[in-house]
Design an enzyme around this catalytic site. Structure first.
Site, PDB file in Angstrom:
ATOM      1  N   GLU A  17      44.877   9.280  28.887  1.00  0.00           N
ATOM      2  CA  GLU A  17      45.830   8.868  29.902  1.00  0.00           C
ATOM      3  C   GLU A  17      45.441   7.531  30.530  1.00  0.00           C
ATOM      4  OE1 GLU A  17      44.453  11.795  29.496  1.00  0.00           O
ATOM      5  OE2 GLU A  17      45.856  13.423  29.883  1.00  0.00           O
ATOM      6  N   LEU A  18      44.133   7.332  30.692  1.00  0.00           N
ATOM      7  CA  LEU A  18      43.706   6.084  31.332  1.00  0.00           C
ATOM      8  C   LEU A  18      44.028   4.886  30.440  1.00  0.00           C
ATOM      9  CD1 LEU A  18      42.341   4.694  33.706  1.00  0.00           C
ATOM     10  CD2 LEU A  18      40.127   5.101  32.616  1.00  0.00           C
ATOM     11  N   ILE A 435      37.056 -11.373   9.839  1.00  0.00           N
ATOM     12  CA  ILE A 435      36.077 -10.293   9.723  1.00  0.00           C
ATOM     13  C   ILE A 435      36.652  -9.071   9.003  1.00  0.00           C
ATOM     14  CG2 ILE A 435      34.491  -8.842  11.071  1.00  0.00           C
ATOM     15  CD1 ILE A 435      33.863 -11.864  11.022  1.00  0.00           C
ATOM     16  N   SER A 437      39.918  -6.987   9.705  1.00  0.00           N
ATOM     17  CA  SER A 437      41.174  -6.367  10.112  1.00  0.00           C
ATOM     18  C   SER A 437      42.114  -7.385  10.741  1.00  0.00           C
ATOM     19  CB  SER A 437      40.904  -5.232  11.098  1.00  0.00           C
ATOM     20  OG  SER A 437      40.225  -5.707  12.226  1.00  0.00           O
ATOM     21  N   GLU A 488      43.054  -4.442   6.262  1.00  0.00           N
ATOM     22  CA  GLU A 488      42.746  -3.075   6.707  1.00  0.00           C
ATOM     23  C   GLU A 488      43.889  -2.340   7.414  1.00  0.00           C
ATOM     24  OE1 GLU A 488      38.864  -2.863   8.710  1.00  0.00           O
ATOM     25  OE2 GLU A 488      38.229  -4.708   7.722  1.00  0.00           O
ATOM     26  N   GLU A 609      22.600  -1.092  17.602  1.00  0.00           N
ATOM     27  CA  GLU A 609      22.644  -0.091  18.671  1.00  0.00           C
ATOM     28  C   GLU A 609      21.877   1.173  18.309  1.00  0.00           C
ATOM     29  OE1 GLU A 609      26.849   0.286  18.894  1.00  0.00           O
ATOM     30  OE2 GLU A 609      26.783   2.408  18.461  1.00  0.00           O
ATOM     31  N   CYS A 647      28.260  -6.648  15.163  1.00  0.00           N
ATOM     32  CA  CYS A 647      29.010  -6.781  16.414  1.00  0.00           C
ATOM     33  C   CYS A 647      28.120  -6.946  17.620  1.00  0.00           C
ATOM     34  CB  CYS A 647      29.798  -5.524  16.679  1.00  0.00           C
ATOM     35  SG  CYS A 647      31.161  -5.278  15.628  1.00  0.00           S
ATOM     36  N   HIS A 698      37.684 -10.201  21.866  1.00  0.00           N
ATOM     37  CA  HIS A 698      37.780  -9.155  22.877  1.00  0.00           C
ATOM     38  C   HIS A 698      38.638  -9.609  24.052  1.00  0.00           C
ATOM     39  CE1 HIS A 698      34.088  -8.273  20.592  1.00  0.00           C
ATOM     40  NE2 HIS A 698      34.530  -7.034  20.696  1.00  0.00           N
ATOM     41  N   CYS A 730      34.831 -10.891  15.553  1.00  0.00           N
ATOM     42  CA  CYS A 730      34.964  -9.498  15.112  1.00  0.00           C
ATOM     43  C   CYS A 730      36.353  -9.350  14.477  1.00  0.00           C
ATOM     44  CB  CYS A 730      34.768  -8.536  16.292  1.00  0.00           C
ATOM     45  SG  CYS A 730      34.404  -6.836  15.769  1.00  0.00           S
TER      46      CYS A 730
HETATM   47  N1  GLN Z   1      35.842  -5.176   9.117  1.00  0.00           N
HETATM   48  C1  GLN Z   1      35.964  -4.595  10.412  1.00  0.00           C
HETATM   49  C2  GLN Z   1      37.173  -5.190  11.127  1.00  0.00           C
HETATM   50  O1  GLN Z   1      37.446  -6.329  10.918  1.00  0.00           O
HETATM   51  C3  GLN Z   1      34.743  -4.838  11.258  1.00  0.00           C
HETATM   52  C4  GLN Z   1      34.895  -4.243  12.613  1.00  0.00           C
HETATM   53  C5  GLN Z   1      33.653  -4.204  13.430  1.00  0.00           C
HETATM   54  O2  GLN Z   1      32.715  -4.860  13.157  1.00  0.00           O
HETATM   55  N2  GLN Z   1      33.652  -3.429  14.462  1.00  0.00           N
HETATM   56  O3  GLN Z   1      37.808  -4.529  11.925  1.00  0.00           O
HETATM   57 ZN    ZN Z   2      32.406  -6.770  14.973  1.00  0.00          ZN
END
Ligand code: GLN
Ligand code: ZN
Length: 763
Positions: A17-18, A435, A437, A488, A609, A647, A698, A730
Site C-alpha cells: 500500500e505504501l 546495463i 533492462s 529484459e 552486500e 550495484c 535511481h 544500473c
Molecule cells: N541486468 C540487470 C538490469 O539491467 C541488472 C540489474 C541490477 O544490477 N540490479 O536490470
Molecule cells: Zn545495478
C-alpha cells in the site's frame, strides 16, 4: 512474565500500500494528505497485529515514508543546502533528498543511497559538513507516538542510535572527522529522548548495529561518553545490536549505562554465555531468537531448551524478539495460497514470526502444554523439512564433487583475450552500452499479469515480448548505442526470473520486501539442491541478435547475486549452495555462447552486500564467491567477452576480489558517488575493462551532456581510454521511456565527442 517485542515491523504493507501511495503522490495523482492517511492506516494496522500477537510493547518509529535514516536526518535538520525546500508540504525536502525531486518544487542532486549493512535495504546517506549543526525540527515520530498512545498499550520508541547515525554518514570536507560532531549531536538526541518520554515512551530502543562491526578505538570510546551523556530518567533505554555478534565490543555493550541490551542470537548464538557473564544484574537482556533475515520457521523446541533455564535465571529481565527488524522479511504468509503446502508449512513471514514469539512466551510463562498444538506444528515442520526428498538431488551433489580447478579458469589471460575480442567486435573507443533492462512499462506488466492469470496464452505472451524486444532493439539503434541488450522485458525481477526456471527454488506471490523507497523485491525461496532443467535465456537472446548487426549482450544473473537476493536454505553452508548455482549458470553461459553471443554479462549486483560485517570472515566469503563467479564464467572461448555489473560504489576493500573475478569488463554504480571510487581502480591498476556509471538511474532527472562529459573526463583521468566503457549506473527497468531516451542520447553524444579528442583514438 517474559516480555516480547519487535525491533521493527515491515512498513510497506502486505499489499504494498505504501508503494502505491508514494507513487500516486509523486506523480501528482494524490496529494500529501492522502499519503499521510495511508501512512497512518498502515501504522495502525501494524500495531494492531502486534497487539493481537500479545506483544508487550508496541514499537513506534519503525515506520517511514522513505527511509528511517533519512528521517533521522530530517528530524535533526541534517539537510544539504541544495535540497532545502520551503515546499508546498512537509514532504518536499524529504523526497528531494531521497530522489532528487518532489511535487511542486525544484529538483536537485539526490543524496547518495547505499546498502544498510549486509542487507538489500538502502538508506539515504547523511551528509555532514565540518560546521554541521543539529537542531530538532518537528520529528515525525512525535506525532506517531500520539497516534500509538491512543491504542492504550505500553510503547517503545525506536531511533537510530547516535553513533550508528554518524557512522553511516559521509564527511563532506576532505580531512574532516565526523566523530567530532558527536558533542554537537548529543544535545539534539537528548532533546529527542525527552520528547519521546513526554509522549509516553516507556522504553526507547537505540539501534546501534555498528557494535557488530570492527570499530576503530575512537568510536568505541565515543560509545562510553555518548551513552553517559544520554542517560535519562525519563524513559528506559534499550541498546539494540544486530546482524552479528558483539565479539570485541561485548564488554563495552554490556557496560554502557542503559537499561537493556538486545543481541542477535540467530547470527551469533555463541555470544550468549559471555553475555550472561558480563551483563550487570540490573539490565534487561533482549534475545533476538527468531530470524529477522530469513523465512524459515523457528525450531521452537530447541529454543525452549535454551530459554527455560534462562527464564529461571533472568526472570522478567528476559525479553524475546526477532533478531533484527522484520523489515527484511515479507509481511504475511497467509497470502501465499499458491505455495506448495508442505513447503509453506516450513515458513514464517513477519506476522507468523509474531506468533512464534507469542507461543514461546506462553510456553515460558504458562506451561508448554498450553501451546502443545503450536509446538507440535513447529516440530513437524522441522522434521519434515529435514527428511524431505525435495531438498536433495544426488546428481547435483555428484557434479559438485567433480568440480576441479580447471573449471575456474579462462583459457588465456585478459590481455590476450582482449585482442581476440576486439578483432571480433570492432568496437570504437569509449563504447556505449546499457546495463540490461529497459523500462518495464505498464503494458508489459499488464501482459505478464494476463499471462500469469491465464488470460493470455503463452504463445501470445511470447509474441508480445518479442514485439517489445524488437522495439527496444530499434530504439537502441536509433539512439546510437554500440552494444545492445534485449531489454529484459520478460523479467519482472531478474532473480525471480531465474528462480522460476531453476529447480530448488520456489517463488511467492506477495512476498515483498522493501529495497528502497517505494521499490520492493520478492526474494525467491531457495530450499533445495539447484539444477537447470533447460536453457533459460537463449531464445530471447537469439531473437534479439537476429534483429541487428550490432552485438547484443547475453544477460544473466550471477550465482552470488542469486544467492544473496534469495531466502536461502539454512541446512547447508551457503558456499555449497552458491556452487550449485554456479554450475547451473555455467551451462547457460555455454548455451549462450553456442547460440552466437559475443558478449555475455553475468550480473553480480549483490556480491558486495554478502560481504561479512567482520573483516576476519571476508577472505573466506570472497574466495568462494569469486570462485563461484569464475566457475559460471570460465567455460567460454577467448573471443567471448564476459561482462559483470555491480550495484555499489564502495570498492576500496574488495578491489582485489573484483580483479580476481577476471571479467573482461565490469560496469559499476558510481553516478551518485561523484566517481570518487575511480581512484580505487586507478590505484589498484585494475587491468580489465571498466564502465563507471555516468547516468544515475535511481533519480528521474535526465543528466545533461555536460554532466556526463564531466563524469567521463574524471573517469579518463583514472582509466585509460581503451579500457573505458560508457553506460548508466544500473538497469533502466524502473524509469520511463522519455527520460531514458533523452538521457541515453546525451550519453552517446558525450561519448562520441570525447572519442574525437586527440590522443583518444587508440582502440
Ligand atoms: N541486468 C540487470 C538490469 O539491467 C541488472 C540489474 C541490477 O544490477 N540490479 O536490470
Ligand atoms: Zn545495478
Amino acid at each position: 512474565m517474559t516480555v516480547t517485542h519487535v525491533l521493527g515491523f515491515p512498513r510497506i504493507g502486505a499489499n504494498r500500500e505504501l508503494k502505491q501511495a508514494l507513487e500516486a503522490y509523486w506523480s501528482g495523482r494524490e496529494d500529501a494528505a492522502a499519503l499521510e492517511a495511508v501512512g497512518r492506516s498502515l501504522r495502525r494496522r501494524h500495531w494492531r497485529l502486534q497487539l493481537e500477537a500479545g506483544l508487550d510493547y508496541l514499537t513506534v518509529g519503525d515506520f517511514s515514508f522513505y527511509d528511517h535514516v533519512l528521517d533521522m536526518s530530517l528530524a535533526l535538520d541534517v539537510v544539504p543546502r541544495r535540497c532545502r525546500r520551503e515546499g508546498s508540504d512537509a514532504f518536499a525536502t524529504c523526497f528531494t533528498m531521497a530522489r532528487g525531486r518532489a511535487p511542486g518544487v525544484e529538483p536537485a542532486l539526490a543524496c547518495e543511497m547505499t546498502k544498510w549493512f549486509d542487507t538489500n535495504y538502502h538508506y539515504i546517506v547523511p551528509e555532514f559538513s565540518p560546521e554541521q549543526r543539529f537542531r530538532l525540527v518537528a520529528p515525525r515520530i512525535f506525532a506517531e507516538m500520539e497516534e500509538a498512545r491512543a491504542l492504550g498499550h505500553p510503547l517503545k520508541a525506536v531511533l537510530v542510535g547516535p553513533l550508528t547515525y554518524l557512522w553511516l554518514g559521509r564527511d563532506e570536507a576532505p580531512g574532516m572527522d565526523r566523530l567530532r560532531l558527536l558533542d554537537a549531536l548529543l544535545p539534539a538526541y537528548g532533546e529527542l529522548l525527552q520528547g519521546l518520554a513526554a509522549r509516553g515512551a516507556d522504553w526507547i530502543q537505540l539501534d546501534e548495529p555498528i557494535l557488530a562491526l570492527d570499530l576503530p578505538p575512537a568510536w568505541r570510546q565515543a560509545f562510553e561518553s555518548a551513552y553517559h551523556q544520554l542517560q535519562t530518567r525519563a524513559a528506559k533505554l534499550l541498546l539494540a545490536t544486530y546482524f552479528g555478534g558483539l565479539e570485541d565490543n561485548l564488554s563495552l555493550a554490556c557496560q554502557l549505562p542503559v537499561d537493556g541490551l538486545h543481541v542477535d542470537l540467530v547470527r551469533a548464538p555463541e555470544q550468549l554465555p559471555a553475555l550472561l557473564d558480563r551483563l550487570p544484574p540490573y539490565k534487561t537482556l533482549s534475545l533476538g531468537i527468531i530470524d529477522g533475515r530469513n523465512v524459515w520457521r523457528a525450531d521452537l523446541d530447541a529454543l525452549l531448551a535454551t530459554l527455560v533455564p534462562l527464564k529461571a535465571r533472568l526472570g522478567s529481565r528476559l525479553w524475546l524478539a526477532p533478531s533484527c527488524s522484520l523489515l527484511h522479511v515479507p509481511v504475511d504468509l497467509t497470502l501465499e495460497d499458491g505455495l506448495d503446502p508442505e513447503l509453506r508449512s516450513w515458513l514464517a513471514f513477519a506476522v507468523q514470526k509474531l506468533d512464534e514469539l507469542h507461543v514461546l512466551k506462553r510456553a515460558l510463562d504458562e506451561d508448554p502444554a498450553a501451546v502443545a498444538p503450536e509446538l507440535a506444528m513447529a516440530r513437524k515442520a522441522v522434521i519434515t523439512r529435514r527428511a524431505s526428498q525435495r531438498c536433495c538431488d544426488p546428481a547435483v551433489r555428484e557434479r559438485l564433487r567433480q568440480v576441479d580447478a580447471a573449471m575456474e579458469c579462462r583459457a588465456s589471460p585478459h590481455a590476450r583475450r582482449r585482442i581476440h575480442q576486439q578483432r571480433r567486435l570492432h568496437l570504437p573507443p569509449l563504447p556505449t552500452t546499457t546495463i540490461g533492462s529497459f523500462p518495464q512499462t505498464a503494458e508489459i506488466r499488464a501482459a505478464r499479469r494476463a499471462w500469469r492469470s491465464g488470460g493470455m496464452t503463452t504463445a501470445a505472451y511470447e509474441a508480445r515480448m518479442r514485439g517489445e524486444i524488437e522495439a527496444i532493439v530499434r530504439r537502441q539503434e536509433a539512439i546510437g548505442l554500440d552494444v545492445l541488450v534485449h531489454g529484459e522485458p520478460e523479467r519482472s525481477d531478474m532473480v525471480e526470473y531465474f528462480a522460476e526456471q531453476l529447480r530448488g527454488f520456489a517463488t511467492t506471490r506477495h512476498g515483498w520486501v522493501q529495497s528502497y523507497g517505494s521499490r520492493c523485491v520478492k526474494p525467491p525461496i531457495l530450499y533445495g539442491d539447484v539444477s537447470r532443467p533447460g536453457a533459460m535465456t537463449v531464445e530471447w537472446f537469439k531473437y534479439a541478435q537476429s534483429l541487428t548487426d550490432k552485438p547484443v549482450k547475453g544477460m544473466l544473473t550471477g550465482p552470488v547475486t542469486l544467492l544473496n537476493w534469495s531466502f536461502v536454505r539454512d541446512d547447508q553452508p551457503r558456499e555449497e549452495t552458491c556452487l550449485q548455482l554456479a554450475l547451473a549458470l555455467r551451462d547457460e553461459v555455454t548455451d549462450l555462447e553456442a547460440a552466437g553471443a559475443a558478449i555475455i554479462q553475468i550480473d553480480e549486483a549483490a556480491l558486495r552486500e554478502g560481504l561479512p560485517l567482520r573483516r576476519s570472515q571476508w577472505d573466506t566469503y570472497l574466495s568462494w564467491a569469486v570462485r563461484a563467479f569464475r566457475i559460471a564464467a570460465s567455460a567460454v572461448r577467448d573471443e567471448t567477452q564476459i561482462h559483470t555489473h555491480m550495484c555499489y560504489s564502495q570498492f576500496n576493500d574488495i578491489i582485489a576480489a573484483i580483479a580476481a573475478m577476471d571479467a573482461d569488463v565490469v560496469t559499476i554504480e558510481s553516478a551518485r558517488s561523484h566517481m570518487a571510487l575511480l581512484d580505487v581502480f586507478r590505484d589498484f591498476a585494475y587491468p580489465n575493462g571498466i564502465g563507471p556509471g555516468v547516468y544515475d538511474i535511481h533519480s528521474p532527472n535526465v543528466p545533461t551532456v555536460e554532466e556526463i562529459t564531466r563524469l567521463l573526463t574524471q573517469a579518463l583521468a583514472c582509466i585509460p581510454a581503451e579500457r573505458l566503457w560508457v553506460n548508466p549506473d544500473c538497469g533502466l527497468k524502473t524509469r520511463g521511456w522519455a527520460e531514458v531516451e533523452a538521457a541515453l542520447r546525451n550519453m552517446v553524444q558525450a561519448a562520441r565527442a570525447l572519442r574525437g579528442l586527440p590522443g583518444r583514438q587508440k582502440g
